[in-house]
Structure formats: C-alpha cells, structure tokens
Design a protein around this motif. Structure first.
Motif, PDB file in Angstrom:
ATOM      1  N   ALA A 112       0.694  -1.044  -0.327  1.00  0.00           N
ATOM      2  CA  ALA A 112       0.074   0.157  -0.022  1.00  0.00           C
ATOM      3  C   ALA A 112       0.854   1.369  -0.219  1.00  0.00           C
ATOM      4  CB  ALA A 112      -0.732   0.538   1.065  1.00  0.00           C
ATOM      5  N   ALA A 113       0.358   2.004  -0.685  1.00  0.00           N
ATOM      6  CA  ALA A 113       1.819   3.332  -1.168  1.00  0.00           C
ATOM      7  C   ALA A 113       0.867   4.234  -0.002  1.00  0.00           C
ATOM      8  CB  ALA A 113       1.426   3.505  -2.232  1.00  0.00           C
ATOM      9  N   GLN A 114       1.871   5.290   0.718  1.00  0.00           N
ATOM     10  CA  GLN A 114       1.612   6.249   1.345  1.00  0.00           C
ATOM     11  C   GLN A 114       2.868   7.639   0.472  1.00  0.00           C
ATOM     12  OE1 GLN A 114       3.064   5.024   4.572  1.00  0.00           O
ATOM     13  NE2 GLN A 114       1.690   3.836   5.184  1.00  0.00           N
ATOM     14  N   THR A 115       2.771   8.600   1.217  1.00  0.00           N
ATOM     15  CA  THR A 115       3.382   9.754   0.794  1.00  0.00           C
ATOM     16  C   THR A 115       4.476  10.502   2.096  1.00  0.00           C
ATOM     17  OG1 THR A 115       1.289  11.527   1.623  1.00  0.00           O
ATOM     18  CG2 THR A 115       1.481  11.023  -0.318  1.00  0.00           C
ATOM     19  N   PRO A 116       5.421  10.963   2.281  1.00  0.00           N
ATOM     20  CA  PRO A 116       5.617  12.045   1.049  1.00  0.00           C
ATOM     21  C   PRO A 116       6.357  10.971  -0.007  1.00  0.00           C
ATOM     22  CG  PRO A 116       6.729  12.177   2.486  1.00  0.00           C
ATOM     23  CD  PRO A 116       6.501  11.504   2.762  1.00  0.00           C
ATOM     24  N   GLN A 117       6.202  10.831  -1.193  1.00  0.00           N
ATOM     25  CA  GLN A 117       6.698  10.039  -2.317  1.00  0.00           C
ATOM     26  C   GLN A 117       7.940  11.343  -2.829  1.00  0.00           C
ATOM     27  OE1 GLN A 117       3.875   8.637  -4.830  1.00  0.00           O
ATOM     28  NE2 GLN A 117       2.502   7.568  -3.513  1.00  0.00           N
ATOM     29  N   SER A 118       8.796  10.344  -3.185  1.00  0.00           N
ATOM     30  CA  SER A 118      10.059  11.783  -3.144  1.00  0.00           C
ATOM     31  C   SER A 118      10.316  11.033  -4.540  1.00  0.00           C
ATOM     32  CB  SER A 118      10.752  11.111  -1.483  1.00  0.00           C
ATOM     33  OG  SER A 118      10.435  11.552  -0.941  1.00  0.00           O
ATOM     34  N   PHE A 119      11.614  12.245  -4.778  1.00  0.00           N
ATOM     35  CA  PHE A 119      11.380  12.586  -5.877  1.00  0.00           C
ATOM     36  C   PHE A 119      13.231  13.713  -6.513  1.00  0.00           C
ATOM     37  CE2 PHE A 119       7.317  11.531  -6.999  1.00  0.00           C
ATOM     38  CZ  PHE A 119       7.084  10.294  -6.927  1.00  0.00           C
ATOM     39  N   HIS A 120      13.594  12.893  -7.656  1.00  0.00           N
ATOM     40  CA  HIS A 120      14.856  13.777  -8.067  1.00  0.00           C
ATOM     41  C   HIS A 120      14.257  14.791  -8.787  1.00  0.00           C
ATOM     42  CE1 HIS A 120      17.771  14.801 -11.267  1.00  0.00           C
ATOM     43  NE2 HIS A 120      18.555  15.360 -10.862  1.00  0.00           N
ATOM     44  N   PHE A 121      14.570  15.959  -8.547  1.00  0.00           N
ATOM     45  CA  PHE A 121      13.402  17.300  -8.370  1.00  0.00           C
ATOM     46  C   PHE A 121      13.552  17.355 -10.401  1.00  0.00           C
ATOM     47  CE2 PHE A 121      12.208  21.092 -10.219  1.00  0.00           C
ATOM     48  CZ  PHE A 121      10.637  21.322  -9.708  1.00  0.00           C
ATOM     49  N   ALA A 122      14.237  17.383 -11.374  1.00  0.00           N
ATOM     50  CA  ALA A 122      14.091  17.409 -12.442  1.00  0.00           C
ATOM     51  C   ALA A 122      13.340  15.995 -13.070  1.00  0.00           C
ATOM     52  CB  ALA A 122      15.582  17.345 -13.142  1.00  0.00           C
ATOM     53  N   THR A 123      13.453  15.742 -12.910  1.00  0.00           N
ATOM     54  CA  THR A 123      13.562  13.961 -13.818  1.00  0.00           C
ATOM     55  C   THR A 123      11.421  13.492 -13.216  1.00  0.00           C
ATOM     56  OG1 THR A 123      14.934  12.706 -12.778  1.00  0.00           O
ATOM     57  CG2 THR A 123      12.783  11.360 -13.076  1.00  0.00           C
ATOM     58  N   ILE A 124      10.852  14.472 -12.178  1.00  0.00           N
ATOM     59  CA  ILE A 124       9.920  14.435 -11.796  1.00  0.00           C
ATOM     60  C   ILE A 124       8.962  15.666 -12.287  1.00  0.00           C
ATOM     61  CG2 ILE A 124       9.733  14.796  -9.538  1.00  0.00           C
ATOM     62  CD1 ILE A 124       7.508  12.254 -10.675  1.00  0.00           C
ATOM     63  N   LEU A 125       9.635  16.586 -12.295  1.00  0.00           N
ATOM     64  CA  LEU A 125       9.053  17.675 -12.678  1.00  0.00           C
ATOM     65  C   LEU A 125       8.978  16.924 -14.897  1.00  0.00           C
ATOM     66  CD1 LEU A 125       7.561  20.329 -12.791  1.00  0.00           C
ATOM     67  CD2 LEU A 125      10.153  21.063 -13.207  1.00  0.00           C
ATOM     68  N   GLU A 126      10.159  16.500 -15.333  1.00  0.00           N
ATOM     69  CA  GLU A 126       9.835  16.222 -16.759  1.00  0.00           C
ATOM     70  C   GLU A 126       8.902  15.265 -16.789  1.00  0.00           C
ATOM     71  OE1 GLU A 126      12.320  14.450 -20.151  1.00  0.00           O
ATOM     72  OE2 GLU A 126      13.857  14.685 -18.600  1.00  0.00           O
ATOM     73  N   ALA A 127       8.596  14.539 -16.157  1.00  0.00           N
ATOM     74  CA  ALA A 127       7.467  13.033 -15.774  1.00  0.00           C
ATOM     75  C   ALA A 127       6.111  13.764 -15.841  1.00  0.00           C
ATOM     76  CB  ALA A 127       7.862  12.756 -15.244  1.00  0.00           C
ATOM     77  N   HIS A 128       5.932  14.874 -15.159  1.00  0.00           N
ATOM     78  CA  HIS A 128       5.185  15.659 -15.067  1.00  0.00           C
ATOM     79  C   HIS A 128       4.114  16.448 -16.538  1.00  0.00           C
ATOM     80  CE1 HIS A 128       2.483  15.113 -11.883  1.00  0.00           C
ATOM     81  NE2 HIS A 128       3.443  14.693 -10.884  1.00  0.00           N
ATOM     82  N   ARG A 129       5.575  16.766 -16.735  1.00  0.00           N
ATOM     83  CA  ARG A 129       5.298  17.996 -17.614  1.00  0.00           C
ATOM     84  C   ARG A 129       4.429  17.514 -19.568  1.00  0.00           C
ATOM     85  NH1 ARG A 129      10.233  21.927 -17.390  1.00  0.00           N
ATOM     86  NH2 ARG A 129       8.984  23.850 -15.618  1.00  0.00           N
ATOM     87  N   ARG A 130       5.299  15.667 -19.199  1.00  0.00           N
ATOM     88  CA  ARG A 130       4.864  15.162 -20.324  1.00  0.00           C
ATOM     89  C   ARG A 130       3.493  14.516 -20.324  1.00  0.00           C
ATOM     90  NH1 ARG A 130       9.244  10.285 -20.268  1.00  0.00           N
ATOM     91  NH2 ARG A 130       7.400   9.789 -21.649  1.00  0.00           N
ATOM     92  N   ALA A 131       2.982  14.347 -18.687  1.00  0.00           N
ATOM     93  CA  ALA A 131       1.582  13.397 -18.904  1.00  0.00           C
ATOM     94  C   ALA A 131       0.659  14.538 -18.985  1.00  0.00           C
ATOM     95  CB  ALA A 131       1.620  13.061 -17.595  1.00  0.00           C
ATOM     96  N   SER A 132       1.247  16.372 -19.172  1.00  0.00           N
ATOM     97  CA  SER A 132       0.546  17.024 -19.134  1.00  0.00           C
ATOM     98  C   SER A 132       0.159  17.420 -20.521  1.00  0.00           C
ATOM     99  CB  SER A 132       0.503  18.095 -18.538  1.00  0.00           C
ATOM    100  OG  SER A 132      -0.336  19.292 -18.651  1.00  0.00           O
ATOM    101  N   ALA A 133       1.194  17.346 -21.124  1.00  0.00           N
ATOM    102  CA  ALA A 133       1.057  17.446 -22.854  1.00  0.00           C
ATOM    103  C   ALA A 133       0.909  16.442 -23.375  1.00  0.00           C
ATOM    104  CB  ALA A 133       2.948  17.549 -23.096  1.00  0.00           C
TER     105      ALA A 133
END
Length: 403
Positions: free
Chosen positions: A170-191
């Motif tokens: 079962a997943a919890q938070t905080p979910q944590s990431f290398h910043f540039a990696t997750i920012l790019e992934a979110h932008r790609r998903a949005s696009a």
C-alpha cells in the motif's frame, strides 16, 4: 549542521481537494478540520517546517480556501520565508504540477510530494528516503506490505477470486523524487493529455523511472472519512505531550588574550578562553542540553577534541549539528536558557545580541531564547578570573510515533 553532501529538498503539500467522502463540515474541507485543537494541515506543515532538509515548501490550495489556509498557517510553526502558496487545478495531478512549477524557480535537487491529510509522517520515513537518494534512487515510495486477504468482486458483488497478496504494498506519502526527473515526467503527462494517474509514483513509472520502495508506517494514515478525522483527534487529544528537558554544563580556562567568544559573540577583553575550538562555553553547554533531550550523547561524542578538523572551529557548528539531530528525531525546540558565570567581562551590555544569535542558531523566535549572567562573588577559580562556566537548559517537544 548538515553534512557536506546533504540534499537540497523542496516539499509540495497538496491541499486543493474538496474531500467529499469526509462529508460537509463547518470547518471546511478535511484538511482544515481540527485534530488536537488545530487544523489537520497545520500538523502536516509543522512536520516539514521542522525538518532541517526542507529548503522550500509549496502548499497547493483551492482558490476558495485562501482564508482557511491563512488561519491554518498561523496555527503552524513559523516557516522563516521558506513557504509559498499556489492555487491548484481541477485534479490532484494538475495541482502537483502547479506546485512543482513553483519549485522550478528554487534551488532544489529533490522534492517530496505530500498529502496534506497525512499528518503523522514519522521522521524515520524521511531519513529512509534521504538514505535511498544518497544511494542513487531517483524515485522513492514509502509503502507497507498488504496484510489483509484480498478479494476481487464480480459485477454482481460476489467474490470472483482471491488475489494473492504476495509482493503487494500500500503506497503512502511523501512520494519523493529527483526534482528534474519528476518535473519532466509531469510535464510530459500533461502534454500527452494523461490525467488518469492516481499518484506521482505511477507517473514516474509511466515515464520509465524505477521507483524504490522504503518502509512506510502503519501510523502514517491518510484521513479520508470523518471517522478517520475523529480517530486522529482522539489520538492527539488523549496523548500526553512528550516534553523533554535537557541540561548542559561547560567550563573553560581563561588565559591572556584579547577577547572571549560567548553565545557566538566576540567580546573584547584582556583574556581569552582556552580550548580546542573557540571555547564558547555557552554554546557548548547548550549543545549538550539539546543532545540530552534525545539521548544522543554529548558534544565530545560528535566533535572529539582530539580531531584536528575542529581546532579553532566556531561553536555554532556544534550547536546547529545538535539542532539537526533533534529535528530529525521529531523534536521541536521550545526554548533555550543559558546562564553565564563570570567575573568579567560584563555580559549585560551584550545579552540582547547573544539572544539574537541563539535565535538564529536554533531557528526559534528570540522570545524563546534567554541569556543570564552572574558572578561567583570572587570565590573559587571563577572568582579569581581563571575561567568562565555556563549552565544551559533546553526544552523540546517530540512528536508521537509508533516507536
């Protein structure tokens, strides 16, 4: 004091949801309902404001909740300029991206994405996350192994099959990431028009990023229903506060010189304090007092006088190291009191500047810092101006954990 390889972390706290499953309430959405006398989000804010690795915190709110959030922020610890607020979008995914875009203008290397309605994250989860980053992970997910037997239902509400729980978490938070990696992934998903992801780890998976699991906690619950909020309130209201007091004492010899350093302030004098570092007895005593509140030994355990790297070191380094240990263990420093015992120099004219220094070193308001001075009535080694002594007391409140 943070290690040289300490990470620069940002935090995004997602608080733009409406929380329909918790029902309507006069306090507003569930993140603003009171547990332990304060809004849920105030407790979550305290956790990250108090975490020494959080360089900047972004809270994503609903446009209608500005007044509610300002009241909740006033009930939390002071953030000392590290807090930003941004309006979220129609979905959690859009809200997270809005928070990440704010952090894009900050100097952060990693980001922790946290649900506002998980107010019981333990410091140990944050430390396990940092350890995973230091070992090269680019995405870290706290999770707990599924303990219940799982059933899959058919369209008629009957059990279709029993699902093996082997390897399920079962997943919890905080979910944590290398910043540039997750920012790019979110932008790609949005696009790409993708808006069906249920958490940030799933976006990382979609982008081809390996997500590393660390141990979560059964106590790190998400407050979803009204009964969850009621239970959280009972948990906080019925628990005795974990208030701890530590004491410290230090003394250093006076020798010929041109000034003494006390509470981080160099005072002109015809003598100086002898020691391996700058011999600031006040900060040494206060360091020991803080370490005592969590059983972390004493200053000599962390900074041995036999180690040449500490020769002549400024003692605020030692104190800030102790502050980091206390906060990593879930402690909030409530006040610090230092009494200096010396015949000379006169302390009175310098007390306010000393208090300001303590406020800076400890990260607490100046009214929580006290500096007093007395003489030894010309008795003993202090009375003969052979040395200066300091007694310090620190009070720290620790958050309740499952430990």
């Amino acid at each position: 004091m943070l290690a040289e390889n300490a990470l620069s972390c940002g935090v995004v706290i997602v608080a733009a949801g409406r929380g329909e499953r918790a029902g309507s309430h006069a306090d507003g959405p569930k993140q603003y309902r009171r547990i332990g006398g304060r809004p849920v989000i105030s407790h979550t804010l305290d956790l990250f404001i108090n975490w020494p690795h959080a360089r900047h915190i972004v809270v994503v709110i609903h446009p209608d909740d500005a007044a509610l959030f300002e009241a909740a922020r006033a009930a939390a610890l002071p953030a000392e300029g590290r807090l930003s607020v941004v309006n979220g979008g129609a979905t959690r995914q859009q809200s997270v991206l809005a928070g990440l875009e704010v952090l894009a203008g900050k100097d952060v290397s990693h980001v922790l994405i946290q649900d506002a309605v998980r107010p019981f994250v333990e410091p140990a989860i944050l430390e396990r996350t940092l350890a995973a980053f230091h070992h090269g992970a680019r995405a870290v997910l706290p999770a707990v192994a599924v303990a219940d037997t799982l059933k899959r239902a058919d369209a008629n509400g009957n059990v279709a099959e029993t699902v093996s729980r082997s390897g399920l978490f079962a997943a919890q938070t905080p979910q944590s990431f290398h910043f540039a990696t997750i920012l790019e992934a979110h932008r790609r998903a949005s696009a790409a028009g993708r808006s069906d992801f249920t958490d940030d780890a799933s976006i990382a998976e979609w982008a081809g990023v390996r997500v590393h699991l660390v141990e979560g906690s059964a106590g790190n619950v998400k407050l979803t229903l009204q009964k969850d909020i009621t239970m959280a309130d009972q948990r906080l209201s019925h628990a005795l506060p974990d208030v701890r007091t530590g004491n410290g004492y230090d003394v250093h010899q006076l020798v010929d010189g041109d000034g003494v350093t006390l509470c981080g302030l160099l005072i002109a004098h015809d003598q100086t304090l002898s020691g391996h570092s700058d011999a600031d007895v006040a900060l040494h005593a206060l360091t020991d007092a803080l370490l005592a509140t969590c059983g972390a030994g004493d200053i000599g355990d962390h900074f041995p006088p036999s180690d040449p790297q500490w020769k002549g070191a400024a003692s605020h380094i030692f104190l800030e190291h102790a502050v980091g240990i206390v906060r990593a263990k879930g402690g909030t420093i409530m006040n610090a009191d230092v009494t200096l015992i010396a015949e000379a120099p006169k302390i009175g004219p310098h007390k306010e500047e000393m208090r300001r220094n303590l406020s800076t070193f400890l990260g607490i308001s100046i009214e929580r810092c006290s500096v007093k001075a007395t003489t030894n009535e010309k008795i003993g080694f202090i009375g003969r101006r052979e040395g200066i002594a300091a007694i310090a007391t620190a009070t720290v409140v620790y958050r309740e954990t499952d430990a």
